[in-house]
Design an enzyme around this catalytic site. Structure first.
Site, PDB file in Angstrom:
ATOM      1  N   GLY A 266     -11.333   4.496   2.945  1.00 37.47           N
ATOM      2  CA  GLY A 266     -12.682   3.922   3.044  1.00 37.47           C
ATOM      3  C   GLY A 266     -13.338   4.099   4.403  1.00 37.47           C
TER       4      GLY A 266
ATOM      5  CG  ASN B 137      -7.251   0.876  -0.398  1.00 37.99           C
ATOM      6  OD1 ASN B 137      -7.702   0.015  -1.143  1.00 37.99           O
ATOM      7  ND2 ASN B 137      -6.097   1.480  -0.610  1.00 37.99           N
TER       8      ASN B 137
ATOM      9  CG  ASN C 215      -5.044   1.148   7.959  1.00 36.78           C
ATOM     10  OD1 ASN C 215      -5.119   0.327   8.868  1.00 36.78           O
ATOM     11  ND2 ASN C 215      -3.940   1.832   7.719  1.00 36.78           N
TER      12      ASN C 215
ATOM     13  CG  HIS D 250      -6.279   4.840  -1.465  1.00 36.58           C
ATOM     14  ND1 HIS D 250      -5.154   4.365  -0.849  1.00 36.58           N
ATOM     15  CD2 HIS D 250      -6.236   4.368  -2.730  1.00 36.58           C
ATOM     16  CE1 HIS D 250      -4.452   3.635  -1.701  1.00 36.58           C
ATOM     17  NE2 HIS D 250      -5.082   3.627  -2.859  1.00 36.58           N
TER      18      HIS D 250
ATOM     19  CG  ASP E  72      -1.944   1.003   1.290  1.00 33.60           C
ATOM     20  OD1 ASP E  72      -2.385   1.450   0.216  1.00 33.60           O
ATOM     21  OD2 ASP E  72      -2.362   1.379   2.412  1.00 33.60           O
ATOM     22  CG  HIS E  73      -0.340   4.933  -0.015  1.00 32.53           C
ATOM     23  ND1 HIS E  73      -0.684   5.881  -0.940  1.00 32.53           N
ATOM     24  CD2 HIS E  73      -1.480   4.610   0.635  1.00 32.53           C
ATOM     25  CE1 HIS E  73      -1.977   6.125  -0.847  1.00 32.53           C
ATOM     26  NE2 HIS E  73      -2.491   5.364   0.092  1.00 32.53           N
TER      27      HIS E  73
ATOM     28  CG  HIS F 203      -5.009   7.733   3.919  1.00 31.36           C
ATOM     29  ND1 HIS F 203      -3.920   8.158   3.199  1.00 31.36           N
ATOM     30  CD2 HIS F 203      -5.460   6.621   3.285  1.00 31.36           C
ATOM     31  CE1 HIS F 203      -3.717   7.335   2.176  1.00 31.36           C
ATOM     32  NE2 HIS F 203      -4.644   6.402   2.193  1.00 31.36           N
TER      33      HIS F 203
HETATM   34  P1  13P Z   1      -8.492   4.623   6.014  1.00 36.20           P
HETATM   35  O1  13P Z   1      -7.477   4.430   7.078  1.00 36.20           O
HETATM   36  O2  13P Z   1      -9.072   5.977   6.030  1.00 36.20           O
HETATM   37  O3  13P Z   1      -9.538   3.547   6.057  1.00 36.20           O
HETATM   38  O4  13P Z   1      -7.733   4.513   4.606  1.00 36.20           O
HETATM   39  C1  13P Z   1      -7.145   3.312   4.229  1.00 36.20           C
HETATM   40  C2  13P Z   1      -6.382   3.435   2.972  1.00 36.20           C
HETATM   41  O5  13P Z   1      -6.737   4.174   2.077  1.00 36.20           O
HETATM   42  C3  13P Z   1      -5.163   2.635   2.818  1.00 36.20           C
HETATM   43  O6  13P Z   1      -4.409   3.028   1.721  1.00 36.20           O
END
Ligand code: 13P
Length: 287
Positions: free
Chosen positions: A209, A229, A231, A207, A84-85, A177
């Site tokens: 999400g 995504n 997280n 991203h 990721d990234h 994020h």
């Molecule tokens: P969040 O932490 O806002 O859910 O974003 C996750 C993300 O985009 C990971 O690349």
């Protein structure tokens, strides 16, 4: 089954749902996401940020753990292990370590440099059957030290990157994020529509999400988003459940301090969040 993310996202786009990328942090996280995907008969993408990769003792450790867990837990649904990234160097390391998918985030470079580096990584990754996500525009907020201003992606630049043969594209459309601030303006659907039209069949990635309302998620999927995504939301669920366990004094009752007991409520909370998202994204039963 460890696979790249190309086919699962093409299918998702064609059938009008999205596959969740859930970022992992440790063994409990990985096990919770894999077991939930299997229970939901859903394809899934395990996201690993560079910071999380370092925390988990390196990309080779992560790849070995994920592959072994898929085998030991009899996970039959398609699973992609995705950086990721990633930086240019990080992407190369993950290709060597056995990841099945990488994201190269060159969004902070001038577009020419983003194009050149993405192109090189696409050639390398594709020669090994590894899928590639690239980014144009930036995701606002901060994730594991990756800070973005939240610029909305330019549709022409999206086309330039999409034409390099990448497999899916992350485009900034006002997403952030972490938690959304109270004054957040929402997703920029006009920009998303322009990007969709400029990139034709390309599966798009949303991203940030965490905390996007269900109606916006559905609209984004209808406009070509095939990967979402998540997280922070799993981190918040894990923390709340762990806090509740400790505040109720359960760690001091019997052998409640045993890590297998102490981490269980958080583990179950991650599972519940992942299931809720898979239902919202429409990926349940699609494996
Ligand atoms: P969040 O932490 O806002 O859910 O974003 C996750 C993300 O985009 C990971 O690349």
């Amino acid at each position: 089954m460890l696979v790249n993310a190309t086919e699962m996202l093409k299918k998702a786009k064609a059938e009008g749902y999205a596959v969740g990328q859930f970022n992992i942090n440790n063994l409990e996280w990985t096990k919770a996401v894999l077991l939930t995907a299997e229970e939901c008969k859903s394809p899934v993408i395990l996201g690993v940020s560079e910071g999380a990769g370092k925390y988990m003792a390196g990309y080779t450790t992560v790849a070995a753990m994920v592959k072994a867990m898929i085998n030991e837990l009899n996970i039959t649904v398609p699973v992609a292990l995705h950086l990721d990234h990633g930086s240019y160097e990080g992407a190369k390391k993950c290709i060597d370590a056995g990841f099945s998918s990488i994201m190269f985030d060159g969004s902070h470079y001038p577009i020419e440099e983003n194009v050149a580096k993405t192109k090189e990584l696409v050639e390398l990754a594709h020669s090994l059957g590894i899928s590639v996500e690239a980014e144009v525009g930036s995701i606002g907020g901060e994730e594991d030290g990756v800070i973005g201003k939240g610029e909305v992606a330019d549709a022409n630049e999206c086309k330039m990157i999409a034409d390099l043969g990448i497999d899916f594209l992350a485009a900034g459309i006002g997403n952030i994020h972490g938690k959304y601030p109270a004054n957040w303006q929402g997703l920029d659907f006009e920009a998303l529509e322009a990007i969709k039209n400029a990139t034709e069949g390309m599966p798009l990635v949303l991203h940030g999400g965490t905390g996007i309302p269900a109606d916006m998620i559905q609209k984004a999927i209808s406009l070509g988003v095939a990967k979402i995504n998540v997280n922070t939301e799993c981190q918040l669920s894990f923390a709340a459940a762990t806090r509740e366990y400790i505040e109720a004094g359960k760690d001091q009752q019997g052998k409640g301090y045993d890590p297998r007991k102490l981490l269980l409520p958080g583990f179950e909370a991650i599972k519940a969040t992942v299931k809720e998202k898979m239902e919202l994204f429409g990926s349940v039963g699609k494996a």
